[in-house]
Design an enzyme around this catalytic site. Structure first.
Site, PDB file in Angstrom:
ATOM      1  N   TYR A 158      -1.407  28.777  15.196  1.00 44.54           N
ATOM      2  CA  TYR A 158      -1.065  28.118  13.929  1.00 44.54           C
ATOM      3  C   TYR A 158      -1.661  28.841  12.717  1.00 44.54           C
ATOM      4  CZ  TYR A 158       0.299  24.251  17.002  1.00 44.54           C
ATOM      5  OH  TYR A 158       0.876  23.484  17.984  1.00 44.54           O
ATOM      6  N   LYS A 190      -3.968  29.936  29.591  1.00 44.05           N
ATOM      7  CA  LYS A 190      -2.828  30.561  30.263  1.00 44.05           C
ATOM      8  C   LYS A 190      -3.266  31.981  30.626  1.00 44.05           C
ATOM      9  CE  LYS A 190       1.546  30.437  31.531  1.00 44.05           C
ATOM     10  NZ  LYS A 190       1.957  29.656  32.715  1.00 44.05           N
ATOM     11  N   ASP A 225       0.214  24.794  32.117  1.00 38.25           N
ATOM     12  CA  ASP A 225       1.395  24.133  32.706  1.00 38.25           C
ATOM     13  C   ASP A 225       0.963  23.178  33.815  1.00 38.25           C
ATOM     14  OD1 ASP A 225       0.548  26.539  33.755  1.00 38.25           O
ATOM     15  OD2 ASP A 225       2.522  27.218  34.407  1.00 38.25           O
ATOM     16  N   ASP A 264      -2.798  20.577  20.913  1.00 38.10           N
ATOM     17  CA  ASP A 264      -1.860  19.762  20.127  1.00 38.10           C
ATOM     18  C   ASP A 264      -0.914  19.035  21.082  1.00 38.10           C
ATOM     19  OD1 ASP A 264      -0.386  18.744  18.085  1.00 38.10           O
ATOM     20  OD2 ASP A 264       0.516  20.643  17.455  1.00 38.10           O
ATOM     21  N   ASP A 323      -1.228  14.817  22.622  1.00 35.42           N
ATOM     22  CA  ASP A 323      -0.145  13.841  22.445  1.00 35.42           C
ATOM     23  C   ASP A 323       0.292  13.279  23.794  1.00 35.42           C
ATOM     24  OD1 ASP A 323      -0.157  14.061  19.752  1.00 35.42           O
ATOM     25  OD2 ASP A 323       1.991  14.463  19.538  1.00 35.42           O
TER      26      ASP A 323
END
Ligand code: NAD
Length: 363
Positions: A147, A196, A228, A252, A256
């Site tokens: 970001y 990852k 994942d 992020d 959620d």
């Protein structure tokens, strides 16, 4: 002990829910013999109304001078509020972004806890979750990664191409890892670092630095998990997690996902911390302009944010336990605002819930 707490009442339901959290903090101060003084700070729409800007330099300086800041949500209804006729840099949210940046709040903490009494609202089957429920906290890096990397869009060989870059340096990783391990020491002493690393260089560096930090915390169990897999494990076996440590974008998405499996956004607290003890504590939900002023908003996320503030910024663990215990007891005894009430269940208003919890905290 004496503490100075910044209070941003905010917009919409903000003043209602923050009022109840302050009531509960006062009850904790009374029971445990502390003195909390409050510095009122304007941010968001309420600052625009008074000063014409969503945050002033004075407000930033006032926040910095506090031990911690408790905030209600900011913002209004984008379709009807005059704040959204202003250019983006002058809208309520711009004030919050500026505050986060000025205070260097690089660590975002989002707990996800399943209350026994609210199990019916959890979208994951009870046999999957198990009798214990789950109780985890996601520690998300907030000021680096994808970001904040360089980005550009242009034509390459006649084809429109967009580039975003994901950069982390070891200092950025180290400081967020330290937060996660410190938090694990106050909990069940397990850190799951999510990355990852089978694909990304930034994740391989992440793993190396996290392992280095872990050496100073021999009591904490560290495991690594690919992002994942973590997304699957959250709905398949959420009770395995204690502290999840991860970078900005993975955090992020995963936070959620974790909040959804609690089934109750009105219950979720959050904190943003810098490299001192200072933090900004706020509910995960927004300012709910649709129910502002009706006296029905659920103040529990803000009350639980106040408990986090006591635990992480003021080192008042007993006091935080007392507040969290009081929230649990209120739910056990059947007190519910309308957003978490089942069909036909009796509901209580914002102020009643605050009074009940403050009473339980006083003991
Ligand atoms: P929202 O979370 O405010 O509301 C979504 C729904 O949940 C609404 O129906 C609302 O009534 C309900 N709800 C939310 N909190 C509740 C509570 N405590 N008790 C009972 N019901 C509750 O999300 P939104 O409608 O998308 O956003 C409204 C405003 O809040 C916008 O201006 C948005 O930008 C802002 N916002 C601010 C923050 C923040 O301050 N950090 C975060 C998210 C959204």
């Amino acid at each position: 002990m004496d503490f100075k707490i910044g209070v941003i009442r905010g917009d919409g339901i903000g003043p209602e829910i923050v009022g109840e959290a302050v009531k509960v903090l006062d009850a904790a101060a009374e029971r445990f013999g502390h003195k909390f003084s409050y510095d009122e700070i304007l941010l968001g729409g309420s600052s625009i109304d008074v000063h014409g800007v969503p945050v002033t330099d004075e407000a930033l300086a006032a926040a910095k001078a506090c031990d911690a800041v408790l905030m209600g949500s900011i913002g209004g209804d984008a379709a009807t509020s005059p704040w959204y006729k202003l250019e983006p840099s002058k809208r309520p949210e711009a004030g919050l972004l500026k505050m986060r940046k000025a205070l260097n709040l690089f660590a975002n903490l989002r707990p996800a806890y399943l209350y026994n009494e609210l199990k019916a609202a959890c979208p994951v089957k009870e046999e999957v979750i198990g009798p214990e429920g789950f109780d985890m906290i996601i520690v998300r890096e907030l000021t680096g990664g994808l970001y904040f990397g360089e980005r550009h869009t242009g034509e390459v060989d006649g084809v429109m191409t967009a580039v975003d870059t994901l950069t982390y340096n070891e200092e950025e990783i180290r400081r967020i890892a330290l937060k996660a391990f410190d938090i694990a020491m106050k909990r069940r002493k397990k850190v799951t670092s999510v990355d990852k690393a089978n694909v990304l260089d930034s994740s391989r560096l992440w793993r190396k630095v996290v392992e280095d930090v872990a050496k100073a915390y021999p009591e904490v169990t560290l495991e690594h998990m690919l992002v994942d897999n973590c997304a699957m494990q959250l709905v398949n076996n959420p009770s395995q997690f204690d502290v999840i440590l991860t970078e900005n974008m993975f955090g992020d998405i995963l936070s959620d996902e974790a909040s959804m499996i609690t089934g109750s956004i009105g219950m979720l607290s959050s904190a943003s911390l810098n490299d001192t003890k200072f933090g900004l504590y706020e509910p995960s939900h927004g300012s709910a302009p649709d129910i502002a002023g009706k006296g029905i908003a659920n103040p529990l996320a803000t009350i639980l944010s106040a408990a986090m503030m006591l635990r992480y910024s003021l080192d008042l663990d007993r006091e935080a336990d007392a507040i969290e215990g009081a929230v649990k007891r209120a739910l056990e005894e059947g007190y519910r605002t309308v957003d978490i009430a089942g069909k036909g269940e009796k509901t209580s208003g914002t102020t009643e819930i605050g009074d009940i919890i403050a009473g339980f905290v006083r003991g």
